[in-house]
Enzyme design. Structure first.
Site, mmCIF file in Angstrom:
data_model
loop_
_atom_site.group_PDB
_atom_site.id
_atom_site.type_symbol
_atom_site.label_atom_id
_atom_site.label_comp_id
_atom_site.label_asym_id
_atom_site.label_seq_id
_atom_site.Cartn_x
_atom_site.Cartn_y
_atom_site.Cartn_z
ATOM 1 N N SER A 1 -0.782 -4.095 -7.735
ATOM 2 C CA SER A 1 -0.801 -2.808 -6.816
ATOM 3 C C SER A 1 -0.281 -1.786 -7.765
ATOM 4 C CB SER A 1 0.710 -3.108 -5.874
ATOM 5 O OG SER A 1 0.429 -4.135 -5.090
ATOM 6 N N HIS B 1 4.690 0.007 -7.305
ATOM 7 C CA HIS B 1 3.790 0.513 -6.364
ATOM 8 C C HIS B 1 3.969 2.084 -6.823
ATOM 9 C CE1 HIS B 1 4.393 -3.158 -4.241
ATOM 10 N NE2 HIS B 1 3.276 -2.914 -3.524
#
EC number: 3.4.21.105
Length: 388
Positions: free
Chosen positions: A262, A327
């Site tokens: 991610s 993230h």
């Protein structure tokens, strides 16, 4: 946008007399834009002092701006060699070969030509760049980086899934399962001295749905971006996001492991979305608002799942679930370093001042995180989960 100031010696002898007239007379408000009509009149008045080839290029520059204004910086870049030779050729060939028609007006294209045109409108805000890309793209080399990374991630995850299913008779393993964390790819705070884990964690995922969403975003966003900007730039953004993600976890969520790609995916997607927002008026792709909404919804759902999983009680305490901070590290890289790298098609990075600024910021962050990992864990006397 103001004028960039005095030009250096490398700008060429022909540029100085033009600028002396251009600056005070044709842009008194210091807006950074020049009327194409006034620009043409300037060229006529200075035609005897200009090389015929350069005059032709400058006329093509005026022809390429249907809005009646020329960006002053484009003029300076063109005359001072700050853009590559392909940019110069784009101004001539991009308009001459397509007869100044918008690329969307071209008829009778086959599937591959329509695909290339679609990619151009999805990623490039300027018609002149879209035309040059459409004319010059040969698919050689193909977008190998994103495809290779995606295949490796999928293959590693499936192989690990099958291996554990056969050896343990348990095809679904939670991320906190000791067997899951025992491989040499996952980042674990107890094994943070093994530097390769800050990168190899992308080959392990929290589940099939986690892998699936990252794969979809990598292919739908990463492959078109690589087709336009090349493997080097995309790899730089992706790897920078991956490393920033794991380092951000080691600084902000020090007791958690990390899995999934991610960080790199969010760096690419956020850089692409930021470029669309910054160049909104120039982006002519259909349904751009809908596409942005879908991308943001997918990212939000995946991020929300990661946050929920992080704070959900672990089935194998005391090891917590993977962190979601990777993230955020990817997004930070995307809207800073990624925006600069993907902002200007065919422009050299060494000519962009923001590239050096954000590159220096990224380097400082990496060095800070390295020293943090060396000293902070012992100084804070944290209770880390046991090593796998």
């Amino acid at each position: 946008m103001g004028h960039p100031g005095q030009c250096g010696e490398g700008d060429g002898a022909l540029l100085t007399p033009l600028l002396c007239v251009l600056l005070p007379q044709f842009d008194p408000g210091n807006t950074g834009y020049i009327s194409t009509c006034k620009f043409r009149s300037l060229l006529e008045s200075q035609s005897s002092k200009l090389d015929p080839h350069k005059r032709e290029v400058l006329l093509a520059l005026a022809d390429s701006h249907a809005d009646g204004q020329i960006c002053y910086q484009d003029f300076v870049n063109l005359m001072s060699n700050k853009r590559s030779n392909s940019f110069r050729q784009a101004i001539l060939q991009g308009n001459r070969r397509l007869c100044s028609k918008a690329l969307l007006e071209e008829k009778g294209l086959n599937f591959s030509q329509r695909l290339i045109r679609h990619v151009a409108y999805e990623t490039l805000p300027r018609e002149i760049d879209r035309k040059w890309y459409y004319d010059s793209y040969t698919c050689c080399p193909p977008p190998w980086f994103m495809i290779t990374v995606t295949l490796l991630e999928a293959r590693t995850r499936v192989a690990f899934f099958l291996y554990n299913g056969v050896s343990l008779d348990q095809f679904v393993l939670q991320v906190t399962h000791p067997r899951y964390l025992k491989n040499s790819l996952v980042y674990h705070p107890q094994l943070r001295a093994q530097a390769w884990r800050y990168l190899t964690y992308i080959f392990m995922h929290a589940g099939i749905e986690h892998l699936g969403l990252n794969v979809v975003l990598q292919l739908l966003v990463g492959v078109p971006l690589e087709m336009v900007h090349g493997a080097t730039r995309i790899a730089l953004v992706y790897v920078a996001g991956v490393v920033a993600g794991s380092l951000a976890v080691s600084v902000a969520d020090m007791t958690a492991p990390v899995v999934g790609s991610s960080g790199g995916v969010y760096a690419l997607v956020s850089a692409h979305l930021a470029n669309i927002v910054m160049n909104w008026s120039g982006m002519k792709c259909q349904f751009k608002l809908l596409r942005m909404a879908v991308a943001l919804i997918c990212m939000s759902m995946e991020f929300g799942r990661a946050v929920w999983l992080r704070f959900h009680p672990s089935a194998y305490p005391p090891c917590p679930h993977p962190s979601f901070v990777a993230h955020l590290g990817g997004v930070a890289v995307g809207i800073t370093l990624g925006v600069v790298i993907l902002r200007n098609y065919e422009q050299r990075l060494q000519d962009q001042s923001l590239w050096w600024i954000f590159g220096a910021m990224y380097t400082v962050f990496v060095l800070f995180a390295v020293f943090w990992n060396i000293f902070a864990y012992s100084l804070l006397d944290l209770k880390l989960p046991p090593p796998p």
